[in-house]
Design a protein around this motif. Structure first.
Motif, PDB file in Angstrom:
ATOM      1  N   ALA A   1      30.417  24.799  48.544  1.00 44.35           N
ATOM      2  CA  ALA A   1      31.513  24.938  47.477  1.00 44.35           C
ATOM      3  C   ALA A   1      31.222  24.117  46.294  1.00 44.35           C
ATOM      4  CB  ALA A   1      32.851  24.715  48.107  1.00 44.35           C
ATOM      5  N   ALA A   2      31.526  24.669  45.137  1.00 45.69           N
ATOM      6  CA  ALA A   2      31.524  23.795  43.938  1.00 45.69           C
ATOM      7  C   ALA A   2      33.071  23.473  43.875  1.00 45.69           C
ATOM      8  CB  ALA A   2      31.491  24.985  42.722  1.00 45.69           C
TER       9      ALA A   2
ATOM     10  N   GLY B   1      35.298  34.876  41.772  1.00 46.94           N
ATOM     11  CA  GLY B   1      36.367  35.954  42.236  1.00 46.94           C
ATOM     12  C   GLY B   1      37.650  35.762  41.880  1.00 46.94           C
TER      13      GLY B   1
ATOM     14  N   TRP C   1      40.514  23.634  39.149  1.00 48.37           N
ATOM     15  CA  TRP C   1      39.425  23.081  38.573  1.00 48.37           C
ATOM     16  C   TRP C   1      39.110  23.709  37.007  1.00 48.37           C
ATOM     17  CZ3 TRP C   1      34.224  25.281  39.998  1.00 48.37           C
ATOM     18  CH2 TRP C   1      34.392  26.617  40.573  1.00 48.37           C
TER      19      TRP C   1
ATOM     20  N   GLU D   1      45.263  42.732  50.615  1.00 49.23           N
ATOM     21  CA  GLU D   1      45.283  43.343  49.262  1.00 49.23           C
ATOM     22  C   GLU D   1      43.900  43.197  48.611  1.00 49.23           C
ATOM     23  OE1 GLU D   1      47.118  39.074  48.706  1.00 49.23           O
ATOM     24  OE2 GLU D   1      48.263  40.815  49.143  1.00 49.23           O
TER      25      GLU D   1
ATOM     26  N   ALA E   1      32.254  35.463  34.938  1.00 54.82           N
ATOM     27  CA  ALA E   1      32.036  36.991  35.255  1.00 54.82           C
ATOM     28  C   ALA E   1      32.951  37.294  36.408  1.00 54.82           C
ATOM     29  CB  ALA E   1      30.575  37.252  35.553  1.00 54.82           C
ATOM     30  N   GLY E   2      33.563  38.621  36.555  1.00 54.18           N
ATOM     31  CA  GLY E   2      34.165  39.046  37.540  1.00 54.18           C
ATOM     32  C   GLY E   2      35.452  38.770  37.486  1.00 54.18           C
TER      33      GLY E   2
ATOM     34  N   PHE F   1      36.640  50.484  39.820  1.00 52.19           N
ATOM     35  CA  PHE F   1      36.490  49.745  38.593  1.00 52.19           C
ATOM     36  C   PHE F   1      36.368  48.219  38.713  1.00 52.19           C
ATOM     37  CE2 PHE F   1      38.964  53.707  38.144  1.00 52.19           C
ATOM     38  CZ  PHE F   1      38.360  54.292  37.093  1.00 52.19           C
ATOM     39  N   ASN F   2      36.749  47.724  39.586  1.00 50.34           N
ATOM     40  CA  ASN F   2      36.741  46.317  39.729  1.00 50.34           C
ATOM     41  C   ASN F   2      35.444  45.919  40.005  1.00 50.34           C
ATOM     42  OD1 ASN F   2      39.833  45.370  39.913  1.00 50.34           O
ATOM     43  ND2 ASN F   2      39.673  46.895  41.518  1.00 50.34           N
TER      44      ASN F   2
HETATM   45  C1  LIG Z   1      39.114  44.810  51.495  1.00 47.43           C
HETATM   46  C2  LIG Z   1      38.572  44.822  49.843  1.00 47.43           C
HETATM   47  C3  LIG Z   1      38.026  46.009  49.333  1.00 47.43           C
HETATM   48  C4  LIG Z   1      37.758  46.247  47.930  1.00 47.43           C
HETATM   49  N1  LIG Z   1      37.398  47.811  47.534  1.00 47.43           N
HETATM   50  C5  LIG Z   1      37.001  47.952  46.515  1.00 47.43           C
HETATM   51  C6  LIG Z   1      36.561  48.925  46.059  1.00 47.43           C
HETATM   52  O1  LIG Z   1      36.429  50.080  46.811  1.00 47.43           O
HETATM   53  N2  LIG Z   1      36.138  49.330  44.639  1.00 47.43           N
HETATM   54  C7  LIG Z   1      36.399  48.264  43.716  1.00 47.43           C
HETATM   55  O2  LIG Z   1      35.968  48.342  42.746  1.00 47.43           O
HETATM   56  N3  LIG Z   1      36.702  46.788  44.169  1.00 47.43           N
HETATM   57  C8  LIG Z   1      36.986  46.844  45.405  1.00 47.43           C
HETATM   58  N4  LIG Z   1      37.473  45.486  45.827  1.00 47.43           N
HETATM   59  C9  LIG Z   1      37.427  44.635  44.760  1.00 47.43           C
HETATM   60  C10 LIG Z   1      36.080  43.883  44.579  1.00 47.43           C
HETATM   61  O3  LIG Z   1      35.471  43.595  45.822  1.00 47.43           O
HETATM   62  C11 LIG Z   1      36.168  42.546  43.812  1.00 47.43           C
HETATM   63  O4  LIG Z   1      36.675  42.837  42.535  1.00 47.43           O
HETATM   64  C12 LIG Z   1      34.763  42.222  43.387  1.00 47.43           C
HETATM   65  O5  LIG Z   1      34.174  41.848  44.601  1.00 47.43           O
HETATM   66  C13 LIG Z   1      34.788  40.900  42.507  1.00 47.43           C
HETATM   67  O6  LIG Z   1      33.486  40.377  42.328  1.00 47.43           O
HETATM   68  P1  LIG Z   1      33.368  39.004  42.026  1.00 47.43           P
HETATM   69  O7  LIG Z   1      31.770  38.542  41.986  1.00 47.43           O
HETATM   70  O8  LIG Z   1      33.889  38.422  40.820  1.00 47.43           O
HETATM   71  O9  LIG Z   1      34.172  38.008  43.315  1.00 47.43           O
HETATM   72  P2  LIG Z   1      33.842  38.155  44.765  1.00 47.43           P
HETATM   73  O10 LIG Z   1      33.225  39.332  45.207  1.00 47.43           O
HETATM   74  O11 LIG Z   1      35.275  37.510  45.480  1.00 47.43           O
HETATM   75  O12 LIG Z   1      32.716  36.993  45.006  1.00 47.43           O
HETATM   76  C14 LIG Z   1      33.271  35.550  44.850  1.00 47.43           C
HETATM   77  C15 LIG Z   1      32.167  34.741  45.807  1.00 47.43           C
HETATM   78  O13 LIG Z   1      32.427  33.315  45.082  1.00 47.43           O
HETATM   79  C16 LIG Z   1      32.690  32.459  46.350  1.00 47.43           C
HETATM   80  N5  LIG Z   1      33.642  31.356  45.880  1.00 47.43           N
HETATM   81  C17 LIG Z   1      34.876  31.199  45.533  1.00 47.43           C
HETATM   82  N6  LIG Z   1      35.094  29.984  45.117  1.00 47.43           N
HETATM   83  C18 LIG Z   1      34.066  29.381  45.323  1.00 47.43           C
HETATM   84  C19 LIG Z   1      33.702  27.843  44.976  1.00 47.43           C
HETATM   85  N7  LIG Z   1      34.592  27.174  44.639  1.00 47.43           N
HETATM   86  N8  LIG Z   1      32.364  27.479  45.336  1.00 47.43           N
HETATM   87  C20 LIG Z   1      31.472  28.374  45.846  1.00 47.43           C
HETATM   88  N9  LIG Z   1      31.798  29.566  46.046  1.00 47.43           N
HETATM   89  C21 LIG Z   1      32.771  29.985  45.755  1.00 47.43           C
HETATM   90  C22 LIG Z   1      33.640  33.231  47.284  1.00 47.43           C
HETATM   91  O14 LIG Z   1      33.200  33.075  48.655  1.00 47.43           O
HETATM   92  C23 LIG Z   1      32.657  34.478  47.249  1.00 47.43           C
HETATM   93  O15 LIG Z   1      31.560  34.902  47.699  1.00 47.43           O
HETATM   94  C24 LIG Z   1      37.758  45.286  47.251  1.00 47.43           C
HETATM   95  C25 LIG Z   1      38.174  44.012  47.449  1.00 47.43           C
HETATM   96  C26 LIG Z   1      38.360  43.889  48.832  1.00 47.43           C
HETATM   97  C27 LIG Z   1      39.073  42.334  49.398  1.00 47.43           C
END
Ligand SMILES: Cc1cc2nc3c(=O)[nH]c(=O)nc-3n(C[C@H](O)[C@H](O)[C@H](O)COP(=O)(O)OP(=O)(O)OC[C@H]3O[C@@H](n4cnc5c(N)ncnc54)[C@H](O)[C@@H]3O)c2cc1C
Length: 303
Positions: free
Chosen positions: A17-18, A55, A65, A236, A264-265, A277-278
């Motif tokens: 973890a960061a 995320g 943080w 959710e 990003a994200g 879209f997410n």
């Molecule tokens: C059940 C579910 C179904 C979904 N279905 C869809 C869909 O059908 N279509 C769609 O567009 N979107 C969907 N989403 C939303 C989509 O998954 C997210 O918007 C997208 O994955 C975001 O990507 P991200 O890389 O920003 O974050 P994430 O995919 O959440 O990845 C973030 C990563 O960072 C890690 N992390 C967090 N904090 C720290 C830290 N301090 N140090 C180290 N690592 C850390 C987490 O463990 C995670 O692995 C869904 C979400 C869920 C929960």
């Protein structure tokens, strides 16, 4: 994807973890770590540029943080959730769905039309999920307690539905009401609405008392559901809120406040409705940030 990353020289450390980012006076960052990676990486990493892609999280404290670094955070609230309706008049209909319904939150400017699914715990489906996305903040303010009014005949107004029924009665007076579903509604749903309007199984259209007819029209246009809560955390889909877009350069995803820091994200204040879209937002902003970080000049002191 992992293979491609490894071939490009990316090192992946899971269960690490960061914990904290410190912007160094000489440029670049120190990233405090915890978890398994500390054994190989040490307690902190130095980086000339840093991408935060952690995320979404509906808990405000999860962004502390990033606040400590000097960013503000649009208060996070859950988005894309379904409605809990413990005392639902539809509780005997789990699995029943309609392709087109309108969901209106009584007394609010919130409504959405689309497919609706009756669940064991309340209602779901795109009409509910998308409404929860557009209304994420307001529904949070209401503590997820509201009255949802369902129109099963969203193409109809009160007047047009009343005219339709009057004509239908004239043409089909001998037909039993409960036995023959109208408006393409599932038979079980139609039967439930007709029974709740007070109609017996044998009642024919010509025999429907005015009171029961009015009640049936009201239920077709506005079945009231007392919403008490939403699906719980983890179910959710996304978080509404995060790093405000005004604090990020869209072309590079670099922070406007801390040079060398990128976002990003879903950590950004971006949340979309269902339909991919997410993911798209996460991939697009990740791509932009990656391109910009790879080509940005390395700060001299941190090089
Ligand atoms: C059940 C579910 C179904 C979904 N279905 C869809 C869909 O059908 N279509 C769609 O567009 N979107 C969907 N989403 C939303 C989509 O998954 C997210 O918007 C997208 O994955 C975001 O990507 P991200 O890389 O920003 O974050 P994430 O995919 O959440 O990845 C973030 C990563 O960072 C890690 N992390 C967090 N904090 C720290 C830290 N301090 N140090 C180290 N690592 C850390 C987490 O463990 C995670 O692995 C869904 C979400 C869920 C929960």
């Amino acid at each position: 994807l992992e293979d491609a990353a490894r071939r490009a020289g990316v090192r992946i450390h899971t269960r690490t973890a960061a914990e904290q980012i410190t912007a160094l006076p000489e440029g670049g960052f120190s990233l405090a770590l915890s978890g398994e990676g500390v054994a190989t990486l040490g307690p902190a990493l130095r980086a000339s540029r840093l991408l935060v892609a952690t995320g979404g999280n509906p808990k405000s404290g999860a962004y502390d943080w990033l606040r400590e670094l000097g960013h503000t955070v649009a208060e996070p609230v859950p988005s894309l959730f379904t409605f809990n309706v413990p005392a639902s008049p539809l509780r005997d209909l789990p699995g029943v769905s309609v392709p087109h319904a309108r969901v209106v939150i009584a007394g609010e400017k919130l409504q959405y039309e689309g497919p609706l699914l009756v669940t064991h715990w309340g209602v779901s489906g795109p009409a509910v999920l998308k409404l929860s996305a557009w209304g994420a903040r307001r529904l949070h303010e209401l503590s997820y307690h509201s009255t949802a009014l369902i129109s099963w005949v969203p193409a109809h107004t009160d007047e047009s539905l009343r005219s339709w029924v009057q004509q239908f009665r004239l043409d089909n007076g001998k037909k039993q009401v409960v036995a023959h579903a109208q408006f393409g509604l599932p038979t079980r749903l139609w039967r439930t609405l007709a029974e709740q309007a007070g109609l017996g199984p044998e009642t024919r259209w010509s025999e429907v008392p005015a009171k029961a007819q009015n009640r049936l029209l009201e239920l077709l246009l506005r079945t009231p559901l007392q919403v008490q809560g939403k699906t719980t955390h983890k179910e959710e889909f996304v978080t509404c809120g995060g790093i405000p877009l005004a604090e990020v350069n869209f072309k590079t995803m670099e922070s406007r406040r801390i040079p060398g820091l990128y976002f990003a994200g879903e950590v950004l204040d971006v949340d979309g409705i269902t339909g991919g879209f997410n993911f798209q937002a996460a991939w697009t902003t990740g791509f932009l940030a990656g391109q910009a970080m790879a080509t940005a000049p390395v700060p001299q002191a941190a090089a």
